[in-house]
Design an enzyme around this catalytic site. Structure first.
Site: not given
Ligand SMILES: *Cc1c(COP(=O)(O)O)cnc(C)c1O
Length: 421
Positions: A275, A346
């Site tokens: 992911e 600000c």
């Molecule tokens: C934020 C997140 C990601 C992505 O993380 P990166 O550091 O942008 O690669 C993947 N999986 C989950 C569950 C996340 O919360």
């Protein structure tokens, strides 16, 4: 690597000179390179070659519809963390079977919407969530495909606000309790166990925490199989970091990350899901801004620019650093001096960098904040009644506004004054 380079002394996004975008769309504005998005996706795809895999782009990094379309056309899946993100991914044409639903606080309404529209898997983070998901699915006459997000208690060695894999963080189920919770899950008629999930944090610049987490995941997978569960997918999360200061840091490459995946979980016969968000989007975007004034203060000079913390909050929120470069390259040997680069909001927190040695710039000069494609536009707000920052996508010699700057009238008319007031 990205596609923002100087040509004849002028910074370009692919084949488009940035001053042309500034003149057409105005500043501040985010500018993305389609080729860079594609390249980063391909790097991961090549890194995992030979293993059955799906790259689920974490759209919270940059969820513009045009970005989602681009990723979907590459065959990417999407990792969503809210009902809104789910709806947007579907609107971009991403099929449900390529959408993974993450997040520590999914509501029953969000579960229902995803089950109705189609979903690849829910990454479940607690027992109350597991039970609720089971109930929602049963009521719909369905079984919800589920992976448990385990917390491996690994120190990601990143900024405290984006570390998620230690036992004191709110995320996941302690890995020591995972077998017990899987046993509960298997007994629920509305739940179909499909895999195991982990995500230990963001902006990791070292592979060792990944390796430690994936090894624990491999051990757990073997134990769960021995317990009789079918574990066919391993979701390894995102988190691979990017260089924010060109030349000074060099985080590991997707290729090296792929080797760690191969070494730790490659022999389990599972489909690998990852992911990534930041590594795909981060260096695919810059924030283009114009200098308003150079203000001489007592003992320090302030470069006041038309981008502010409401447009790019990372420095104020995470003490993050972004390289800031002039769009027109100064002549060799031109004067340089230290400045604080600040926005007009600000708040003293509206400071991008302090005491940064830069070429001397003045009113109307253009600058670019590099590596601003991830967690930039998505975190923008209209604080100080500043219009939500627009976004532009470049591909080759073409560019298009992919989110327009709202007018003051549009912004004002979103508020409603009750008749009785
Ligand atoms: C934020 C997140 C990601 C992505 O993380 P990166 O550091 O942008 O690669 C993947 N999986 C989950 C569950 C996340 O919360």
């Amino acid at each position: 690597m990205d596609h923002f380079d100087y040509r004849n002394g002028v910074l370009h996004a692919e084949d488009v000179p940035l001053p042309e975008i500034a003149a057409t769309v105005g500043t501040p504005v985010y500018v993305y390179s389609a080729a860079t998005f594609r390249r980063h996706y391909q790097l991961f795809d090549e890194a995992l070659a030979g293993m059955d895999h799906l790259i689920c782009y974490a759209m919270k990094a940059n969820g513009n519809l045009a970005v989602l379309k681009l990723m979907n056309d590459l065959g990417a899946g999407v990792d969503v963390v809210s009902g809104g993100e789910y709806a947007k991914a579907r609107a971009a044409g991403v099929p449900g079977e390529r959408i993974v639903f993450s997040g520590v606080g999914k509501t029953r309404d969000e579960m229902r919407a995803a089950l109705e529209g189609g979903i690849r898997q829910f990454n479940v983070e607690s027992e109350p969530e597991l039970l609720a998901l089971g109930e929602v699915a049963v009521a719909m006459g369905l079984r919800a495909p589920m992976a448990l997000r385990v917390n491996p208690d690994v120190d990601a060695r990143t900024h405290a606000k984006i570390a998620t894999g230690k036992s004191e963080n709110k995320f996941g189920i302690p890995i020591s309790r995972a077998r017990e919770v899987y046993a509960r899950a298997a007994a629920l008629p509305g739940i179909e166990v499909v895999g195991v999930d982990v995500h230990i944090g963001s902006q990791l610049t070292d592979l060792a925490p990944f390796e430690a987490a994936f090894e624990k995941l491999a051990d757990l997978t073997r134990a769960l199989r021995a317990d009789g569960h079918v574990i066919s997918r391993l979701d390894l999360g995102g988190g691979l970091g990017i260089p924010y200061d060109q030349g000074n840091s060099m985080p590991p490459q997707p290729h090296d990350y792929g080797e760690v995946v191969r070494r730790t979980v490659g022999d389990l016969g599972c489909e690998i899901e990852i992911e990534p968000g930041r590594l795909i989007a981060g260096n695919a975007g810059i924030l283009l801004s114009r200098v308003i004034w150079l203000k001489h203060g007592e003992g320090r000079d302030f470069l006041i620019v038309d981008a502010a913390m409401n447009d790019l909050v990372r420095p104020a929120m995470y003490e993050a650093y972004h390289d800031i470069v002039p769009v027109v390259q100064p002549a060799p040997g031109a004067a340089r001096a230290p400045v604080d680069v600040v926005g007009p909001v600000c708040e003293t927190g509206d400071t991008f960098v302090r005491g940064c040695e830069m070429p001397v710039l003045g009113s109307d000069d253009l600058i670019a904040f590099r590596s601003a494609g991830a967690y930039g536009a998505v975190m923008a707000s209209e604080y100080n009644m500043r219009p939500l920052v627009p976004e532009v996508m470049v591909s080759g010699d073409q560019f298009a506004v992919i989110r327009a700057r709202p007018s003051f009238d549009e912004m004002i008319n979103r508020d409603k004054v009750p008749e009785w007031l």
